[in-house]
Design a protein around this motif. Structure first.
Motif, PDB file in Angstrom:
ATOM      1  N   ASN A 154     -51.381   3.880  28.804  1.00  0.00           N
ATOM      2  CA  ASN A 154     -51.776   2.583  28.256  1.00  0.00           C
ATOM      3  C   ASN A 154     -50.764   2.023  27.263  1.00  0.00           C
ATOM      4  O   ASN A 154     -50.943   0.909  26.774  1.00  0.00           O
ATOM      5  N   HIS A 155     -49.709   2.782  26.947  1.00  0.00           N
ATOM      6  CA  HIS A 155     -48.677   2.186  26.101  1.00  0.00           C
ATOM      7  C   HIS A 155     -47.996   1.022  26.823  1.00  0.00           C
ATOM      8  O   HIS A 155     -47.348   0.188  26.198  1.00  0.00           O
ATOM      9  N   GLN A 156     -48.189   0.931  28.146  1.00  0.00           N
ATOM     10  CA  GLN A 156     -47.678  -0.208  28.911  1.00  0.00           C
ATOM     11  C   GLN A 156     -48.463  -1.479  28.632  1.00  0.00           C
ATOM     12  O   GLN A 156     -48.013  -2.582  28.949  1.00  0.00           O
ATOM     13  N   GLY A 157     -49.647  -1.328  28.072  1.00  0.00           N
ATOM     14  CA  GLY A 157     -50.533  -2.453  27.827  1.00  0.00           C
ATOM     15  C   GLY A 157     -51.915  -2.153  28.366  1.00  0.00           C
ATOM     16  O   GLY A 157     -52.090  -1.304  29.244  1.00  0.00           O
ATOM     17  N   ALA A 162     -56.360  -3.253  23.228  1.00  0.00           N
ATOM     18  CA  ALA A 162     -55.101  -3.620  22.567  1.00  0.00           C
ATOM     19  C   ALA A 162     -54.823  -2.728  21.370  1.00  0.00           C
ATOM     20  O   ALA A 162     -53.664  -2.391  21.089  1.00  0.00           O
ATOM     21  N   ASN A 163     -55.867  -2.320  20.656  1.00  0.00           N
ATOM     22  CA  ASN A 163     -55.694  -1.447  19.493  1.00  0.00           C
ATOM     23  C   ASN A 163     -55.146  -0.078  19.913  1.00  0.00           C
ATOM     24  O   ASN A 163     -54.159   0.416  19.357  1.00  0.00           O
ATOM     25  N   TYR A 164     -55.773   0.511  20.909  1.00  0.00           N
ATOM     26  CA  TYR A 164     -55.361   1.824  21.422  1.00  0.00           C
ATOM     27  C   TYR A 164     -53.957   1.758  22.026  1.00  0.00           C
ATOM     28  O   TYR A 164     -53.100   2.604  21.774  1.00  0.00           O
ATOM     29  N   SER A 165     -53.718   0.729  22.826  1.00  0.00           N
ATOM     30  CA  SER A 165     -52.427   0.571  23.483  1.00  0.00           C
ATOM     31  C   SER A 165     -51.305   0.393  22.471  1.00  0.00           C
ATOM     32  O   SER A 165     -50.232   1.001  22.596  1.00  0.00           O
ATOM     33  N   ALA A 166     -51.538  -0.439  21.455  1.00  0.00           N
ATOM     34  CA  ALA A 166     -50.526  -0.654  20.426  1.00  0.00           C
ATOM     35  C   ALA A 166     -50.228   0.633  19.673  1.00  0.00           C
ATOM     36  O   ALA A 166     -49.064   0.942  19.369  1.00  0.00           O
ATOM     37  N   ALA A 167     -51.264   1.396  19.365  1.00  0.00           N
ATOM     38  CA  ALA A 167     -51.067   2.662  18.662  1.00  0.00           C
ATOM     39  C   ALA A 167     -50.275   3.650  19.510  1.00  0.00           C
ATOM     40  O   ALA A 167     -49.369   4.341  19.018  1.00  0.00           O
ATOM     41  N   LYS A 168     -50.593   3.709  20.800  1.00  0.00           N
ATOM     42  CA  LYS A 168     -49.909   4.659  21.673  1.00  0.00           C
ATOM     43  C   LYS A 168     -48.447   4.269  21.882  1.00  0.00           C
ATOM     44  O   LYS A 168     -47.575   5.136  21.995  1.00  0.00           O
ATOM     45  N   GLY A 169     -48.171   2.967  21.956  1.00  0.00           N
ATOM     46  CA  GLY A 169     -46.782   2.534  22.016  1.00  0.00           C
ATOM     47  C   GLY A 169     -46.042   2.860  20.741  1.00  0.00           C
ATOM     48  O   GLY A 169     -44.872   3.269  20.760  1.00  0.00           O
ATOM     49  N   GLY A 170     -46.725   2.710  19.617  1.00  0.00           N
ATOM     50  CA  GLY A 170     -46.123   3.047  18.328  1.00  0.00           C
ATOM     51  C   GLY A 170     -45.798   4.519  18.206  1.00  0.00           C
ATOM     52  O   GLY A 170     -44.778   4.892  17.610  1.00  0.00           O
TER      53      GLY A 170
END
Length: 302
Positions: A154-157, A162-170
């Motif tokens: 989900n770091h792809q989006g 959006a909260n989880y995805s943003a954290a995982k991308g971070g």
């Protein structure tokens, strides 16, 4: 018992259940002394209890291993520091820090509240930072150690996380930064993106073609923590049942340069589509498939 991690001290967050528990048991089975951290909350982040961490310690001890429980909240600096301090005070060092702890609060972006954003980012992203921060200070002095963050595909989006995805991308960027900053001290940092049946994956709104169990993820984490992986750093790996895959490093795909006078909106409109272009988002196609399936009552595959 194996010997992949004999003599090593490993701290694992979110180790009371699911993947974290599987990693803790696997590390102990390979000879590591384990700090089992779990705040003991529900997947929404409420109802903390130390019982789940203590239960995993009992499992490890019953199998002949050595472990200690810590129930602190990784979203606080003091909590992250106490996990590492417990490892050093109990066992004299820390050789690996594995950050699995996470919660979910699902909501569409236009409906998401601050109370749904902050705790998710705090647990996943800040919770990885607090442990990495404390562990890296010790590992720098030891001139050895391994940091492992847990990300997600989900770091792809994500359409509704959006909260989880943003954290995982971070977390991926944090791991890459750690790999760069700690390389000269002999410390490695890598990311694992698991696809496994857990409390957090139970409500995924599609059938995933590639899905494993928490126990499928654990051997790979053990490997990354071992001396056999001492030259691997700054990487992101997916583990899904029998599959292991490595993600590409970020890189430019195509470029264009303004000549004589710089860019204007019109020059960009004339040039960009046919030269720089775009990089398609596979997840958009999956979303379209989900919408079509919803209209017919089917559950799409991904």
């Amino acid at each position: 018992m194996g010997d992949f991690l004999t003599g090593k001290v490993i701290a694992i967050t979110g180790a009371g259940r699911g993947i974290g528990r599987a990693v803790a048991l696997a590390c102990a089975a390979e000879g590591a002394k384990v700090v089992v951290n779990d705040h003991g909350v529900s997947i929404e982040g409420g109802e903390p209890t130390s019982e789940v961490a203590a239960a995993v310690v009992k499992e490890i001890e019953a199998a002949g291993g050595d472990a200690v429980a810590v129930a602190d909240d990784v979203a606080t600096m003091s909590g992250g520091a106490r996990i590492v301090a417990t490892a050093v005070e109990t066992y004299g060092r820390i050789d690996g820090a594995v950050c699995v702890a996470g919660i979910l609060r699902e909501r569409m972006l236009f409906n998401m509240t601050e109370q749904e954003w902050d705790p998710v980012v705090a647990t996943h992203l800040k919770g990885t930072f607090t442990v990495f921060r404390a562990a890296s200070a010790v590992m720098r002095q030891q001139r050895s150690g391994t940091l492992i963050g847990f990300t997600s595909g989900n770091h792809q989006g994500s359409a509704s996380q959006a909260n989880y995805s943003a954290a995982k991308g971070g977390i991926i960027s944090l791991v890459r930064s750690a790999a760069l900053g700690l390389h000269k001290y002999g410390v490695t940092a890598n990311c694992v993106a698991p696809i496994a049946r857990t409390r957090m994956s139970a409500n995924v709104p599609m059938e995933l073609k590639e899905m494993g169990e928490p126990e499928d993820v654990a051997p790979f984490v053990v490997y990354l923590l071992s001396d056999r992986a001492r030259d691997i750093t700054g990487q992101v790996y997916t583990v899904a049942g029998p599959k292991i895959a490595v993600w590409a490093q970020p890189r430019e795909l195509r470029a264009a340069y303004a000549e004589g006078g710089g860019w204007t909106p019109q020059r960009i409109a004339d040039l960009l589509p046919g030269t720089v272009g775009t990089d398609p988002m596979p997840l958009l196609a999956q979303l379209d498939a989900m919408r079509r399936a919803a209209a017919t009552g089917d559950r799409p595959n991904a």
